[in-house]
Design a protein around this motif. Sequence first.
Motif, PDB file in Angstrom:
ATOM      1  N   LEU A  44       0.810  -1.222   0.134  1.00 45.97           N
ATOM      2  CA  LEU A  44       0.059   0.109   0.073  1.00 45.97           C
ATOM      3  C   LEU A  44       0.926   1.245  -0.030  1.00 45.97           C
ATOM      4  O   LEU A  44       1.880   1.364   0.477  1.00 45.97           O
ATOM      5  CB  LEU A  44      -0.744   0.166   1.426  1.00 45.97           C
ATOM      6  N   MET A  45       0.611   2.270  -0.887  1.00 44.22           N
ATOM      7  CA  MET A  45       1.200   3.489  -0.833  1.00 44.22           C
ATOM      8  C   MET A  45       0.165   4.568  -0.187  1.00 44.22           C
ATOM      9  O   MET A  45      -1.089   4.672  -0.817  1.00 44.22           O
ATOM     10  CB  MET A  45       1.896   3.984  -2.310  1.00 44.22           C
ATOM     11  N   ILE A  46       0.671   5.267   0.862  1.00 41.81           N
ATOM     12  CA  ILE A  46      -0.356   6.415   1.326  1.00 41.81           C
ATOM     13  C   ILE A  46       0.259   7.367   1.556  1.00 41.81           C
ATOM     14  O   ILE A  46       1.300   7.739   2.126  1.00 41.81           O
ATOM     15  CB  ILE A  46      -0.938   5.669   2.833  1.00 41.81           C
ATOM     16  N   ALA A  47      -0.177   8.793   0.851  1.00 41.84           N
ATOM     17  CA  ALA A  47       0.525   9.875   0.906  1.00 41.84           C
ATOM     18  C   ALA A  47      -0.305  10.554   1.970  1.00 41.84           C
ATOM     19  O   ALA A  47      -1.409  10.748   1.673  1.00 41.84           O
ATOM     20  CB  ALA A  47       0.486  10.823  -0.354  1.00 41.84           C
ATOM     21  N   LEU A  48       0.382  11.226   3.113  1.00 40.33           N
ATOM     22  CA  LEU A  48      -0.545  12.026   3.878  1.00 40.33           C
ATOM     23  C   LEU A  48       0.500  13.071   4.828  1.00 40.33           C
ATOM     24  O   LEU A  48       1.614  13.050   4.536  1.00 40.33           O
ATOM     25  CB  LEU A  48      -0.733  10.876   5.075  1.00 40.33           C
ATOM     26  N   GLU A  49      -0.196  13.719   5.617  1.00 35.90           N
ATOM     27  CA  GLU A  49       0.445  14.887   6.304  1.00 35.90           C
ATOM     28  C   GLU A  49       1.385  14.102   7.409  1.00 35.90           C
ATOM     29  O   GLU A  49       0.901  13.200   7.829  1.00 35.90           O
ATOM     30  CB  GLU A  49      -0.578  15.833   7.024  1.00 35.90           C
ATOM     31  N   ASP A  50       2.345  15.015   7.871  1.00 33.24           N
ATOM     32  CA  ASP A  50       3.293  14.508   9.010  1.00 33.24           C
ATOM     33  C   ASP A  50       2.275  14.173  10.130  1.00 33.24           C
ATOM     34  O   ASP A  50       2.546  13.110  10.714  1.00 33.24           O
ATOM     35  CB  ASP A  50       4.137  15.482   9.250  1.00 33.24           C
ATOM     36  N   SER A  51       1.442  14.917  10.480  1.00 31.08           N
ATOM     37  CA  SER A  51       0.594  14.799  11.585  1.00 31.08           C
ATOM     38  C   SER A  51      -0.575  13.477  11.626  1.00 31.08           C
ATOM     39  O   SER A  51      -0.950  12.975  12.666  1.00 31.08           O
ATOM     40  CB  SER A  51      -0.283  15.910  11.843  1.00 31.08           C
ATOM     41  N   ASP A  52      -0.436  12.738  10.392  1.00 29.32           N
ATOM     42  CA  ASP A  52      -1.431  11.852  10.290  1.00 29.32           C
ATOM     43  C   ASP A  52      -0.765  10.319  10.372  1.00 29.32           C
ATOM     44  O   ASP A  52      -1.374   9.486  10.298  1.00 29.32           O
ATOM     45  CB  ASP A  52      -2.235  11.629   8.909  1.00 29.32           C
ATOM     46  N   VAL A  53       0.779  10.349  10.408  1.00 32.23           N
ATOM     47  CA  VAL A  53       1.543   9.249  10.242  1.00 32.23           C
ATOM     48  C   VAL A  53       1.144   8.176  11.500  1.00 32.23           C
ATOM     49  O   VAL A  53       0.833   7.116  11.117  1.00 32.23           O
ATOM     50  CB  VAL A  53       2.990   9.579  10.176  1.00 32.23           C
ATOM     51  N   GLU A  54       1.104   8.531  12.627  1.00 35.21           N
ATOM     52  CA  GLU A  54       0.893   7.617  13.705  1.00 35.21           C
ATOM     53  C   GLU A  54      -0.508   6.987  13.582  1.00 35.21           C
ATOM     54  O   GLU A  54      -0.570   5.862  13.704  1.00 35.21           O
ATOM     55  CB  GLU A  54       1.345   8.357  14.992  1.00 35.21           C
ATOM     56  N   ARG A  55      -1.433   7.954  13.140  1.00 37.42           N
ATOM     57  CA  ARG A  55      -2.702   7.304  12.940  1.00 37.42           C
ATOM     58  C   ARG A  55      -2.859   6.171  12.181  1.00 37.42           C
ATOM     59  O   ARG A  55      -3.692   5.289  12.272  1.00 37.42           O
ATOM     60  CB  ARG A  55      -3.766   8.436  12.971  1.00 37.42           C
ATOM     61  N   ALA A  97       2.872  -6.425   9.305  1.00 39.36           N
ATOM     62  CA  ALA A  97       3.182  -5.670   8.370  1.00 39.36           C
ATOM     63  C   ALA A  97       4.697  -5.020   8.472  1.00 39.36           C
ATOM     64  O   ALA A  97       5.221  -5.023   9.379  1.00 39.36           O
ATOM     65  CB  ALA A  97       1.995  -4.478   8.320  1.00 39.36           C
ATOM     66  N   THR A  98       5.257  -4.645   7.186  1.00 40.17           N
ATOM     67  CA  THR A  98       6.206  -4.130   7.044  1.00 40.17           C
ATOM     68  C   THR A  98       6.104  -2.599   6.769  1.00 40.17           C
ATOM     69  O   THR A  98       5.271  -2.585   5.720  1.00 40.17           O
ATOM     70  CB  THR A  98       7.317  -4.639   6.037  1.00 40.17           C
ATOM     71  N   ILE A  99       6.245  -1.718   7.373  1.00 39.11           N
ATOM     72  CA  ILE A  99       5.826  -0.274   7.138  1.00 39.11           C
ATOM     73  C   ILE A  99       7.120   0.693   7.084  1.00 39.11           C
ATOM     74  O   ILE A  99       8.092   0.721   7.953  1.00 39.11           O
ATOM     75  CB  ILE A  99       5.030   0.346   8.365  1.00 39.11           C
ATOM     76  N   MET A 100       7.061   1.329   5.955  1.00 39.76           N
ATOM     77  CA  MET A 100       8.375   2.479   5.618  1.00 39.76           C
ATOM     78  C   MET A 100       7.695   3.645   5.668  1.00 39.76           C
ATOM     79  O   MET A 100       6.718   3.870   4.857  1.00 39.76           O
ATOM     80  CB  MET A 100       9.148   1.941   4.679  1.00 39.76           C
ATOM     81  N   VAL A 101       8.164   4.553   6.150  1.00 44.37           N
ATOM     82  CA  VAL A 101       7.959   6.243   6.206  1.00 44.37           C
ATOM     83  C   VAL A 101       8.903   6.931   5.550  1.00 44.37           C
ATOM     84  O   VAL A 101       9.891   6.785   6.137  1.00 44.37           O
ATOM     85  CB  VAL A 101       7.325   6.700   7.542  1.00 44.37           C
ATOM     86  N   VAL A 102       8.548   7.633   4.225  1.00 42.91           N
ATOM     87  CA  VAL A 102       9.740   8.216   3.651  1.00 42.91           C
ATOM     88  C   VAL A 102       8.997   9.796   3.458  1.00 42.91           C
ATOM     89  O   VAL A 102       8.091   9.861   3.175  1.00 42.91           O
ATOM     90  CB  VAL A 102      10.091   7.724   2.495  1.00 42.91           C
ATOM     91  N   PRO A 103       9.922  10.654   3.368  1.00 44.31           N
ATOM     92  CA  PRO A 103       9.727  12.224   3.149  1.00 44.31           C
ATOM     93  C   PRO A 103       9.174  12.134   1.553  1.00 44.31           C
ATOM     94  O   PRO A 103       9.498  11.593   0.764  1.00 44.31           O
ATOM     95  CB  PRO A 103      10.891  12.936   3.050  1.00 44.31           C
ATOM     96  N   LEU A 104       7.964  13.168   1.490  1.00 50.39           N
ATOM     97  CA  LEU A 104       7.490  13.233   0.104  1.00 50.39           C
ATOM     98  C   LEU A 104       7.569  14.652  -0.287  1.00 50.39           C
ATOM     99  O   LEU A 104       7.117  15.405   0.413  1.00 50.39           O
ATOM    100  CB  LEU A 104       5.992  12.872   0.161  1.00 50.39           C
ATOM    101  N   GLU A 105       8.329  14.842  -1.163  1.00 50.51           N
ATOM    102  CA  GLU A 105       8.436  16.457  -1.566  1.00 50.51           C
ATOM    103  C   GLU A 105       7.370  16.969  -2.305  1.00 50.51           C
ATOM    104  O   GLU A 105       7.183  18.044  -2.044  1.00 50.51           O
ATOM    105  CB  GLU A 105       9.935  16.399  -2.507  1.00 50.51           C
ATOM    106  N   ARG A 106       6.646  16.477  -3.135  1.00 53.78           N
ATOM    107  CA  ARG A 106       5.684  16.741  -4.007  1.00 53.78           C
ATOM    108  C   ARG A 106       4.547  15.879  -4.223  1.00 53.78           C
ATOM    109  O   ARG A 106       4.839  14.631  -4.423  1.00 53.78           O
ATOM    110  CB  ARG A 106       6.395  17.429  -5.309  1.00 53.78           C
TER     111      ARG A 106
END
Length: 110
Positions: A44-55, A97-106
Amino acid sequence: MKLVYAIIRNENEDDVTAALMQDHFVVTRLSTTGGFLRKGNTTLMIALEDSDVERCIELIKAQCGRRQQITVNMPYLSGSSLMNYSSMPTNVEIGGATIMVVPLERFEKY
């Protein structure tokens, strides 16, 4: 912004995506294959705001419980005979699950 990659078992995919979409996350699904058990996964790929990552991560964790499964993995031996090979059943942990969080520039959606 962040991009969350979540690699989950196919069996959990419907429950995870339903939970994420119910909480208004936009999800893109990709079919993938695991290396060790050679079973189908969903990435799954999910683009989100920094504040929504933990939720987002908590929703994924809630739907992907770990459990034990007995499996017999036959080795891949190119050009060799398996007639003399004996394999013992192995107890492996599946799920999670294997979860990775990376910065999204755009991020743009048309």
